[in-house]
Design a protein around this motif. Structure first.
Motif, PDB file in Angstrom:
ATOM      1  N   CYS A 254       8.291 -17.322  11.172  1.00 25.77           N
ATOM      2  CA  CYS A 254       8.728 -17.317   9.826  1.00 25.77           C
ATOM      3  C   CYS A 254      10.116 -17.290   9.433  1.00 25.77           C
ATOM      4  CB  CYS A 254       7.892 -16.471   9.085  1.00 25.77           C
ATOM      5  SG  CYS A 254       8.178 -16.489   7.203  1.00 25.77           S
TER       6      CYS A 254
ATOM      7  N   CYS B 148      11.836 -12.834   8.783  1.00 25.36           N
ATOM      8  CA  CYS B 148      10.320 -12.369   9.104  1.00 25.36           C
ATOM      9  C   CYS B 148       9.985 -12.490  10.350  1.00 25.36           C
ATOM     10  CB  CYS B 148       9.588 -13.282   7.916  1.00 25.36           C
ATOM     11  SG  CYS B 148       7.779 -12.957   7.844  1.00 25.36           S
TER      12      CYS B 148
ATOM     13  N   ARG C 219       7.224 -13.741  11.304  1.00 26.94           N
ATOM     14  CA  ARG C 219       5.772 -13.711  11.745  1.00 26.94           C
ATOM     15  C   ARG C 219       5.318 -15.080  12.090  1.00 26.94           C
ATOM     16  NH1 ARG C 219       6.369 -10.428   7.596  1.00 26.94           N
ATOM     17  NH2 ARG C 219       5.485  -8.118   7.726  1.00 26.94           N
TER      18      ARG C 219
ATOM     19  N   CYS D  89       5.056 -17.863   7.213  1.00 31.82           N
ATOM     20  CA  CYS D  89       3.783 -17.241   7.297  1.00 31.82           C
ATOM     21  C   CYS D  89       2.656 -16.620   6.341  1.00 31.82           C
ATOM     22  CB  CYS D  89       4.395 -15.623   7.793  1.00 31.82           C
ATOM     23  SG  CYS D  89       4.794 -14.635   6.805  1.00 31.82           S
TER      24      CYS D  89
ATOM     25  N   HIS E 262       3.943 -14.923   3.247  1.00 34.64           N
ATOM     26  CA  HIS E 262       5.006 -15.688   2.417  1.00 34.64           C
ATOM     27  C   HIS E 262       4.704 -16.851   1.959  1.00 34.64           C
ATOM     28  CE1 HIS E 262       8.145 -12.996   4.453  1.00 34.64           C
ATOM     29  NE2 HIS E 262       8.316 -12.797   3.216  1.00 34.64           N
TER      30      HIS E 262
HETATM   31 ZN   LIG Z   1       7.102 -14.454   6.631  1.00 30.63          ZN
END
Ligand SMILES: [Zn+2]
Length: 459
Positions: A35, A47, A49, A64, A67
């Motif tokens: 992400c 982030c 992820r 992700c 988000h």
């Molecule tokens: Zn994220």
């Protein structure tokens, strides 16, 4: 006292938004890196992820689950997965910082929750009602740039340390009723834009502020905010704070005056089915004191009008001849007369206009009982009828009346200025009574004029 300085937030720098991924290569790289949403400064705080597969159009760029704007997060497996990850972050953070920046929150229930970590909800989106009732934030918490799409309920929440609602947007009602702010709170450029007309934008009723001069409202529209039963006399309202204008350009008004009393937020604003004007007067009095203490007398005067107006409207509610007494209180009590005469001391032109009017009125009234004047050693009393001589022409008679009113005017000014006329005197007894009455009126109005001048131009 100086304006409270802007305390820069540690992470208030330029926010890296979602990075461009317009080429296929960048996209591939994005998938590898996870992400792309920036959580702090730069790439180091990306982030990262795993990307979430959202329905088409939900997200601009693949991000992700935390988000993602995917509406399926509202329930089922995605809802559970979201909250599992949230709890993991909070647990891992312990008493250090928990990062929820840019998170898109589904329905949220933090009732009775105790947050031990420093919480950053910066730029987060709360899509549904956010329930923080009775929640406790043990350390700093920021909602900078966050958006609440629905109501935000902080009823009885405790903010142990600093809290920032800087540039936060509220589309519903934000409720801080009975909240406890034990330290600094910043409401800077907070946007209160509730969608439903007539509902309050922010409620602070019964909220307590332990460090009132560290509670800062700056560049905020408070025209629909409620403050009753909380002490706002020392809270910082900078000059950019917007209040509601009172009808007829007569100063400023608080929302408590207009909120429908069946609203759940109006508790304490009603007593035995009657509006509780005393409670509202108290807010005005505190706001007046607040602005007075910061030497903003202009704004203080605008709240002064509201305070006095509440006193006028707080009419008797029991006892005999109730309706008559209520009418008298509203229209002829001292406070009502004060309003007619000088807008409760806010206007110095009003008493002067009244003063001139009274002079003219009595100039024309005094010849009715008669104006006495000494002529060749003998006292002679003239009235409107006595000077009209049928022997004379119409023009001459009219002139005689004009002269009489002139004499009346001199007598009237004499009475207003406590002079005993050497030449003209009001006829005894009715004329004297009129003159005494005039003296009382004009001297009171002059006193009100001086008081208003003092109110307006005090240092
Ligand atoms: Zn994220």
């Amino acid at each position: 006292m100086a304006e409270p300085e802007v305390e820069p937030e540690e992470d208030s720098g330029v926010e890296p938004e979602i990075e461009p991924a317009d080429s296929a290569a960048a996209e591939r790289e994005g998938i590898e890196a996870g992400c792309p949403v920036g959580m702090g400064y730069g790439d180091a705080h990306r982030c990262g992820r795993e990307l979430h597969v959202a329905p088409d159009g939900a997200d601009e760029k693949p991000v992700c689950l935390m988000h993602s704007e995917d509406p399926n997060k509202e329930s089922g497996l995605l809802f559970d997965a979201f909250w599992r990850e949230f709890e993991r972050i909070l647990e891992d953070a312990g008493e250090s910082k928990a990062h929820f920046e840019h998170f898109v929150f589904p329905r949220l229930d933090f009732r009775e929750r105790e947050f031990q970590a420093i919480c950053s909800f910066r730029s987060a989106k709360f899509k549904q009602n956010a329930d923080f009732r009775n929640a406790t934030f043990k350390q700093d918490v920021t909602f900078r740039n966050a958006t609440f799409d629905q109501d935000a309920d902080f009823l009885r929440a405790t903010f142990t340390q600093g809290v920032r609602f800087v540039e936060t947007t509220f589309h519903g009602t934000a409720n801080w009723a009975r909240s406890r702010f034990l330290d600094r709170a910043e409401f800077r450029r907070t946007k209160f834009i509730p969608r439903i007309v007539g509902r309050p934008s922010a409620a602070f009723s019964l909220a307590s502020f332990s460090k009132p001069d560290e509670i800062i409202f700056e560049d905020v529209d408070l025209s629909r905010a409620l403050f009753h039963n909380s002490d706002v006399s020392q809270v910082w309202f900078t000059s950019s704070v917007l209040w509601r204008n009172r009808d007829g350009n007569r100063g400023l008004a608080v929302f408590e005056e207009t909120i429908p009393h069946d609203s759940g937020y109006a508790k304490g604003l009603e007593k035995n089915g009657q509006p509780n004007y005393r409670a509202v007067a108290q807010i005005y009095q505190q706001l007046k004191k607040n602005y007075d203490s910061r030497q903003d007398y202009w704004t203080a005067n605008e709240f002064h009008f509201g305070e006095m107006e509440m006193k006028r409207l707080a009419e008797p509610t029991e006892g005999p001849f109730l309706q008559a007494r209520q009418w008298l209180h509203r229209n002829l009590s001292l406070v009502a007369l004060y309003r007619y005469a000088s807008d409760y001391g806010n206007s110095y032109t009003k008493p002067i206009v009244w003063l001139l009017g009274i002079l003219i009125l009595f100039a024309s009234l005094l010849p009715l009982p008669g104006v006495g004047l000494m002529r060749q050693g003998a006292k002679q009393t003239e009235t409107y009828t006595s000077v009209w001589d049928v022997q004379k022409s119409y023009g001459e008679d009219l002139w005689a009346e004009v002269c009489l009113v002139g004499n009346g005017a001199i007598t009237s000014v004499d009475a207003a200025t406590f002079q005993k006329g050497a030449e003209y005197a009001p006829a005894y007894p009715l004329g004297r009574v009129l003159a005494i009455f005039e003296t009382l009126l004009t001297s009171s109005l002059f006193a009100l004029f001086l008081l208003a001048i003092r109110r307006q131009f005090r240092r």
